[in-house]
Design an enzyme around this catalytic site. Structure first.
Site, short mmCIF file in Angstrom:
data_model
loop_
_atom_site.label_atom_id
_atom_site.label_comp_id
_atom_site.label_asym_id
_atom_site.label_seq_id
_atom_site.Cartn_x
_atom_site.Cartn_y
_atom_site.Cartn_z
N HIS A 370 -111.27 -54.35 54.59
CA HIS A 370 -111.63 -53.76 53.22
C HIS A 370 -110.88 -54.47 52.35
CE1 HIS A 370 -113.42 -49.88 54.91
NE2 HIS A 370 -114.47 -50.76 54.74
N GLU A 612 -130.20 -73.10 66.05
CA GLU A 612 -128.75 -73.08 66.01
C GLU A 612 -128.13 -73.40 67.58
OE1 GLU A 612 -127.35 -69.19 64.93
OE2 GLU A 612 -128.61 -68.00 66.06
N ASP A 636 -123.44 -71.78 63.85
CA ASP A 636 -123.57 -71.95 65.34
C ASP A 636 -123.89 -73.59 65.84
OD1 ASP A 636 -122.78 -69.68 66.81
OD2 ASP A 636 -124.40 -68.62 65.69
N CYS A 683 -129.03 -71.43 56.68
CA CYS A 683 -128.18 -70.36 56.36
C CYS A 683 -126.78 -70.44 56.82
CB CYS A 683 -128.93 -69.15 56.58
SG CYS A 683 -129.58 -68.79 58.42
C1 PEP Z 1 -125.16 -69.65 61.80
O1 PEP Z 1 -124.88 -69.49 63.01
O2 PEP Z 1 -125.13 -70.47 61.08
C2 PEP Z 1 -125.71 -68.32 61.16
C3 PEP Z 1 -126.12 -68.33 59.90
O3 PEP Z 1 -125.54 -67.08 61.81
P1 PEP Z 1 -124.24 -66.27 62.13
O4 PEP Z 1 -123.07 -66.93 61.40
O5 PEP Z 1 -124.45 -64.86 61.91
O6 PEP Z 1 -123.99 -66.63 63.55
MG MG Z 2 -125.55 -67.94 64.26
#
Ligand code: PEP
Ligand code: MG
Length: 764
Positions: A370, A612, A636, A683
């Site tokens: 937190h 991924e 990932d 992302c």
């Molecule tokens: C990723 O794997 O890049 C992703 C955006 O998902 P997470 O980080 O939640 O696995």
């Molecule tokens: Mg991921």
């Protein structure tokens, strides 16, 4: 020998508990000497200036010389063991050309020599030596034993080195503690930025462990005491929350409500009351209940939930302070202070007068604590999990906190302080400039438009994202709300939460990822135990096997968007074959039809695939044909392409987002998407780095989705570069074979393009 290993284990534990490294070395040399039945066992450790090996412990040589005798790196057999980084076993050491005689150590008479290097993460930190007067050859099993021992000893030595233990420093007479040099402690990044100031150590005044369990014959009286304590703590928390009200967005303020809920009658308070009614006095009942809760939290695999254990402990201590009536308040605070504690809690921040807090360092905790969440929201640099930092010894000292790299400098040099002062000022000026970009589009100087969206989940940081100019949500990590429950959330519960985000972002697009559990994310009420969780039942694999969970979630997403103008994009994690996409689409179609049947007036959602898993890279073209959009999950994808666990600190250096294999894969995915005219986004964390954003923009990624913190800087970089220039960089990068070269090249290019301000400063 078996018993030696046991001894070693004992020593390791001894040091871990007491931190007494010198004593551990003394015990070790004595035990080894006895086990091998020889005349001498010594440990030499690399000196602080790294020019030689210092005698750190010995049984058999002149102990007076410990800390005084030094052998330079190119001297003698000890030096040779270090240089070769392998054992040297000699029957007659004196005849070896490298033999080097140290009269003061009294080693003249020794003949047999066996030295093994002490190596940690490829670095030779010292040499373990056994010697004997009589001519003797140490046998293979003895050699193997010492190698085993040295390998285990290595991490202890590395730890001692990190904390600046005196046992590995040269003894200089009359040296005052101030004369000791700068030491760096590693932790993890909690909140970005650099800060320095005077340390104020916070510690809980109450000690739950010291509370005796005791029966009471006045239950009413004890219940009354409990009620008063509960009321006082509740009042304190409300006050704290009010103090933060002007400086924190409302989502973060909700943390304090969660705190209050933990005190509810159906949570901690009720449990404590029950114990009192059964005859335990209030303090004992409190101790028992907090302990039980802590035990449960410690077992949780999910880091975020485990961190909630710290909240329970904090509440327990606050209650105890009132039960024992031992309130203590610090009254003196330096103008520029760094708050340091074993486990810093949000409540500990509140006694600090506003405007004085420059940085936070917590020995325990992680980026999901937190305090780290609050620090990010308040823009206070923070380092978490600085495990080696001797927090309770540094009150009043100057400490430098680097929240970019998760580093803390004790006794920072004048040069580093001056440099940091400059960096802090530069950052302040830069932040003001960045603020002005908020409403402006993310567009290159030659007119190429890129969308900057945000990843959301942990703290639901809607306000912060919109404040920074987010143009959409590129990743809503829906598993997070699932984690903070004790059962699957209902359709209505999910819908309310999703709708809150969609409404706040309207008319911007919102990308909802379906439940991505497994791997390192598990639900307490749906445990998955596997040998190899990252290669196991994860993401879409789980939800396709449980359509009842998937359908409810998708229905909630579709319904949540009713009447809103923004696009709903449903995104599927961990897709490793087009068959999974097709199966998921069938279920999504079913959910959509059901929602329509119920009379809702909703648009069909777009359905996208996360790329991924390496298989998806090679089938990107087919996936792009069948999906409405692709989004690369580079966190990932990097982990799976390089076969490097993204959470394992031991291989963290191998996790390279600028690895040529990863960059090539990212480019291939973009090409496949372009060929099918399917929108392509990313992302993972890579999108939020300056080098990553430039290369991705050059590759033609339409959407870069990132943590809100990074968004303004990425926008600034892209607005200040030409796409043609970025494409030239990309072309060169694609011809490189080494991550280090890519890294250096991009650093240099960005600096030459006048974009050096966004590159986090590298320490020497
Ligand atoms: C990723 O794997 O890049 C992703 C955006 O998902 P997470 O980080 O939640 O696995
Ligand atoms: Mg991921």
């Amino acid at each position: 020998m078996d018993s030696m290993l046991k001894t070693l284990r004992k020593i390791v534990q001894h040091v871990a508990v007491h931190g007494d490294f010198a004593q551990a070395l003394r015990v070790l040399v004595t035990e080894v000497k006895q086990a091998i039945e020889t005349d001498v066992c010594s440990i030499y450790l690399l000196s602080e200036d790294k020019t030689g090996y210092l005698l750190a412990a010995t049984d058999g040589l002149n102990e007076e010389q410990i800390g005084a005798v030094s052998i330079s790196l190119d001297q003698g057999l000890v030096g040779l063991v270090g240089r070769r980084a392998e054992p040297i076993n000699l029957e007659a050491a004196a005849q070896h050309p490298n033999y080097f005689y140290l009269p003061e150590s009294g080693e003249e008479a020794f003949n047999a020599f066996l030295g093994v290097p002490i190596i940690h993460q490829r670095r030779v930190l010292g040499v373990l030596v056994v010697q004997q007067t009589a001519s003797r050859r140490f046998d293979e099993s003895e050699e193997a034993f010492l190698v085993t021992l040295a390998a285990q000893l290595a991490s202890l030595v590395a730890h001692a080195e990190a904390v600046g233990d005196n046992a590995i420093r040269p003894r200089v007479d009359g040296q005052s503690p101030q004369a000791l040099s700068e030491t760096c402690f590693k932790g993890v990044a909690g909140a970005p930025g650099i800060a320095f100031g005077q340390v104020v150590v916070v510690h809980p005044v109450a000690d739950l462990d010291a509370v005796p369990e005791r029966q009471t014959d006045n239950v009413t009286q004890e219940l009354l005491l409990l009620d008063r304590a509960l009321e006082s703590v509740r009042r304190d928390i409300r006050k704290i929350s009010e103090e933060f009200a002007s400086s924190l967005p409302k989502e973060e303020l909700a943390l304090f409500d969660a705190y209050l809920h933990m005190l509810d009658e159906n949570a901690l308070a009720g449990d404590i009351r029950n114990r009192i009614q059964r005859g335990q006095w209030a303090q004992g009942a409190l101790k028992q209940v907090i302990r039980e809760h802590l035990d449960r939290f410690e077992l949780m695999e999910d880091e975020y939930l485990r961190e909630r254990g710290a909240d329970v402990k904090d509440l327990g201590l606050r209650l105890l302070v009132y039960l024992q009536d031992i309130r203590e308040k610090k009254s003196q605070f330096p103008q520029e202070m760094i708050l340091v504690g074993d486990e810093v809690t949000p409540a500990m921040l509140t006694n600090v007068p506003p405007g004085r807090l420059r940085g936070i360092v917590s020995v325990q905790g992680s980026g999901s604590s937190h305090v780290a969440i609050l620090a990010r929201a308040m823009a206070i640099p923070a380092v978490m999990g600085a495990l080696d930092l001797p927090a309770y010894e540094i009150e009043g000292e100057t400490l430098l906190v680097d929240g970019h790299y998760g580093e803390v400098f004790r006794r920072p040099s004048q040069r580093r302080l001056a440099e940091s002062r400059e960096l802090i000022e530069q950052a302040r000026v830069f932040d003001e400039e960045l603020d002005e970009l908020k409403e402006l589009p993310c567009i290159t100087q030659d007119g190429w438009r890129v969308q900057l969206w945000v990843n959301i989940g942990l703290s639901g940081d809607i306000t912060r994202s919109l404040d920074r100019g987010a143009e959409g949500i590129g990743l809503f990590r829906t598993e997070i709300p699932f984690m903070s429950q004790d059962r699957f959330p209902t359709e209505a519960e999910q819908m309310a939460l999703y709708r809150e985000h969609m409404t706040a972002f309207e008319p911007r697009p919102v990308t909802m990822r379906t439940l991505d559990i497994g791997g390192d994310k598990s639900l307490s009420y749906f445990p998955i135990t596997e040998e190899n969780p990252f290669l196991g039942w994860r993401g879409i694999r789980v939800t396709l096997d449980h359509p009842e969970i998937f359908l409810v979630q998708v229905r909630a997403m579709i319904k949540a968007n009713e009447g809103l103008s923004g696009d709903l994009r449903i995104m599927l994690p961990m897709i490793s074959s087009p068959a999974e996409l097709l199966s998921a689409k069938v279920l999504i179609d079913q959910a959509y039809a059901e929602v329509l049947e119920e009379g809702a007036d909703v648009k069909p959602p777009q359905v996208g695939v996360m790329v991924e898993v390496p298989a998806a890279v090679y089938q990107a073209r087919l996936l792009a044909k069948q999906a409405d959009f692709l989004a690369v999950g580079s966190n990932d994808l990097t982990q799976y392409m390089l076969a490097v666990d993204r959470n394992n600190p031991r291989v963290a250096e191998l996790y390279q987002d600028l690895h040529p294999a990863v960059i090539t894969a990212l480019r291939e995915v973009a090409r496949a998407a372009h060929a099918e005219e399917t929108p392509i986004g990313i992302c993972g964390e890579f999108a939020g780095t300056p080098a990553g954003a430039v290369l991705l923009m050059a590759m033609g990624y339409h959407v870069l989705s990132m943590n809100a913190t990074h968004l303004p800087k990425v926008k600034w970089v892209i607005r200040n570069i030409k796409r043609s220039n970025a494409r030239r960089m990309l072309a060169k990068v694609l011809r490189m074979g080494y991550a280090a070269d890519v890294n250096q090249f991009m650093h240099q290019q960005l600096t030459e393009a006048g974009l050096g301000r966004v590159l986090p400063h590298h320490h020497d």
